[in-house]
Design a protein around this motif. Structure first.
Motif, PDB file in Angstrom:
ATOM      1  N   THR A 169     -18.156  55.715  27.450  1.00 55.58           N
ATOM      2  CA  THR A 169     -19.467  55.994  28.042  1.00 55.58           C
ATOM      3  C   THR A 169     -19.480  55.698  29.538  1.00 55.58           C
ATOM      4  O   THR A 169     -20.097  56.433  30.317  1.00 55.58           O
ATOM      5  N   ARG A 170     -18.805  54.635  29.951  1.00 57.38           N
ATOM      6  CA  ARG A 170     -18.734  54.333  31.384  1.00 57.38           C
ATOM      7  C   ARG A 170     -17.956  55.431  32.120  1.00 57.38           C
ATOM      8  O   ARG A 170     -18.356  55.855  33.223  1.00 57.38           O
ATOM      9  N   GLU A 187     -15.676  49.564  19.418  1.00 56.28           N
ATOM     10  CA  GLU A 187     -16.682  49.120  20.387  1.00 56.28           C
ATOM     11  C   GLU A 187     -16.104  49.119  21.808  1.00 56.28           C
ATOM     12  O   GLU A 187     -16.770  49.537  22.759  1.00 56.28           O
ATOM     13  N   ASP A 188     -14.870  48.661  21.951  1.00 60.14           N
ATOM     14  CA  ASP A 188     -14.228  48.709  23.273  1.00 60.14           C
ATOM     15  C   ASP A 188     -14.053  50.158  23.730  1.00 60.14           C
ATOM     16  O   ASP A 188     -14.246  50.481  24.910  1.00 60.14           O
ATOM     17  N   ALA A 196     -23.902  52.289  23.095  1.00 59.48           N
ATOM     18  CA  ALA A 196     -22.644  51.557  23.038  1.00 59.48           C
ATOM     19  C   ALA A 196     -22.840  50.089  23.389  1.00 59.48           C
ATOM     20  O   ALA A 196     -22.232  49.200  22.762  1.00 59.48           O
ATOM     21  N   GLN A 197     -23.680  49.809  24.385  1.00 63.48           N
ATOM     22  CA  GLN A 197     -23.891  48.421  24.797  1.00 63.48           C
ATOM     23  C   GLN A 197     -24.594  47.615  23.724  1.00 63.48           C
ATOM     24  O   GLN A 197     -24.250  46.452  23.476  1.00 63.48           O
ATOM     25  N   ARG A 231     -22.271  46.891  20.660  1.00 67.58           N
ATOM     26  CA  ARG A 231     -21.305  45.810  20.889  1.00 67.58           C
ATOM     27  C   ARG A 231     -21.849  44.450  20.496  1.00 67.58           C
ATOM     28  O   ARG A 231     -21.079  43.492  20.338  1.00 67.58           O
ATOM     29  N   ASP A 244     -17.422  51.584  24.852  1.00 61.83           N
ATOM     30  CA  ASP A 244     -17.790  51.049  26.161  1.00 61.83           C
ATOM     31  C   ASP A 244     -17.049  51.790  27.271  1.00 61.83           C
ATOM     32  O   ASP A 244     -17.650  52.248  28.257  1.00 61.83           O
ATOM     33  N   TRP A 249     -24.368  55.432  26.677  1.00 58.85           N
ATOM     34  CA  TRP A 249     -23.961  54.129  27.207  1.00 58.85           C
ATOM     35  C   TRP A 249     -24.839  53.021  26.646  1.00 58.85           C
ATOM     36  O   TRP A 249     -24.350  51.963  26.233  1.00 58.85           O
TER      37      TRP A 249
END
Length: 387
Positions: free
Chosen positions: A330-331, A323-324, A355-356, A359, A327, A352
């Motif tokens: 994608t950023r 998950e990290d 992914a958010q 999380r 994040d 993105w």
């Protein structure tokens, strides 16, 4: 310990990639953001044989391992697909455990689930840690956890009351396997059909439209107790954590590939932007996070088959790292693309968004981090004899 994929696993992974490439996941997510319904991917999953991956052979399944299912989910993450698999696979894994003990309901149901004639879903609950009880996500917009549904039994009839929100693939599933807690605080698995009295399952969309979610409300809903105990329900929860980690790993890979490809073709001051340290170092950091997540996902798959006592820690580590990584990936992908990467015409914002939301699901990255910390502290105390 050799984590290289076998020929069969490579074939499964590549076949999943080919099957999912038949549809445009980003296009479907874009259309869903504008209000269109997501396409039904269950026929595609049935064609590939995925519904029966974790069902024992005796009831028509492939009797594969959790790691094999993770390889398919990794490809789902790469292509922004849901396919209804996480909820179904965890439910069939649990039903398979019950069927091996002779549970009549599980034995009767599994053949239909193995072929995908029916799609099940698990209403998962977080196992207790540090003395807490079993909990689920509340269905509202607030980020909080509440007690798992309650189980009452009278006259041989089981009835469940409670709510559970943001459950993967719950909407449209029949049956549901509900984790409920009896009066003595013991977790039980209850099989509930979609038409059961007092049951309402509403689709939920929160930020990312590419992943089907549902909120279930049960009011004295009748169901059938399954022969599955706390250890089985704990395994199902951490299997879901491993599957979500694999999905997030796919997001990492897809975002990294998009960013690297653009850094090679986009030029500034007569050179590819990837030649500048400010860009290349960001992409290398994404690679580092992706490979760390991959290693931990592979170990979670190994633990599920060969070291089940390690599964809670291994799956939680994989979930946190993946998950990290998703994040960051994608950023970074959006940043490397610049202005175009922040527009809805590009694929990057949809990865993105996925992914958010990922999380936050089923305890989220924060819950996985808490579990890792709890496990490590407990092990340190056991070694040192401290309190």
């Amino acid at each position: 310990m050799n984590f290289e994929l076998s020929d069969e696993q490579v074939m499964l992974r590549d076949a999943a990639a080919a099957q999912l490439s038949r549809r445009d996941g980003v296009g479907a997510a874009r259309a869903a953001r504008d209000g269109a319904a997501l396409p039904d991917l269950w026929p595609l999953a049935r064609e590939a044989g995925w519904p029966g991956m974790l069902v024992p052979e005796a009831w028509g399944g492939a009797d594969l391992q959790l790691f094999d299912a993770m390889l398919v989910l990794q490809q789902c993450g790469r292509r922004l697909d849901g396919a209804g698999l996480i909820g179904h696979l965890c439910a069939t894994q649990l039903l398979g455990r019950a069927a091996r003990r002779g549970d009549a309901a599980a034995v009767a149901l599994l053949p239909e689930l193995a072929t995908g004639t029916r799609r099940a879903a698990l209403l998962a609950a977080l196992p207790p840690a540090d003395g807490e009880g079993w909990t689920v996500d509340a269905p509202g917009t607030g980020a909080r956890r509440i007690a798992a549904p309650r189980l009452e039994t009278a006259g041989g009839m089981a009835r469940v009351t409670g709510v559970a929100g943001y459950q993967p693939d719950a909407a449209g599933a029949d049956p549901l396997v509900v984790v409920a807690v009896d009066r003595d605080g013991r977790p039980r698995a209850v099989l509930v059909t979609a038409d059961a009295a007092g049951l309402a399952v509403e689709p939920q969309v929160r930020g990312d439209a590419s992943r089907p979610l549902g909120a279930a409300r049960l009011e004295a809903t009748p169901g059938e107790l399954l022969d599955a105990g706390g250890d089985d329900l704990t395994e199902a929860w951490f299997s879901a954590q491993a599957l979500l980690a694999a999905d997030a790993l796919g997001i990492c890979e897809a975002s990294a590939e998009m960013g690297v490809a653009y850094a090679k073709e986009r030029h500034a001051f007569g050179r590819p932007i990837g030649s500048y340290q400010a860009v290349k170092h960001q992409l290398v950091e994404v690679l580092r996070h992706t490979e760390r997540a991959r290693n931990l996902c592979y170990y979670a798959g190994y633990a599920a088959e060969h070291a089940r006592d390690e599964l809670p820690l291994a799956a939680s580590c994989a979930r946190l790292a993946a998950e990290d990584g998703a994040d960051l990936a994608t950023r970074t992908c959006i940043a490397v693309h610049g202005g175009i990467g922040a527009t809805w015409e590009h694929a990057a914002p949809y990865y993105w968004r996925r992914a958010q939301l990922s999380r936050l699901l089923l305890g989220g990255a924060a819950g996985a981090a808490d579990r890792v910390a709890t496990e490590m502290i407990a092990r340190a105390r056991a070694r040192g004899g401290g309190s």
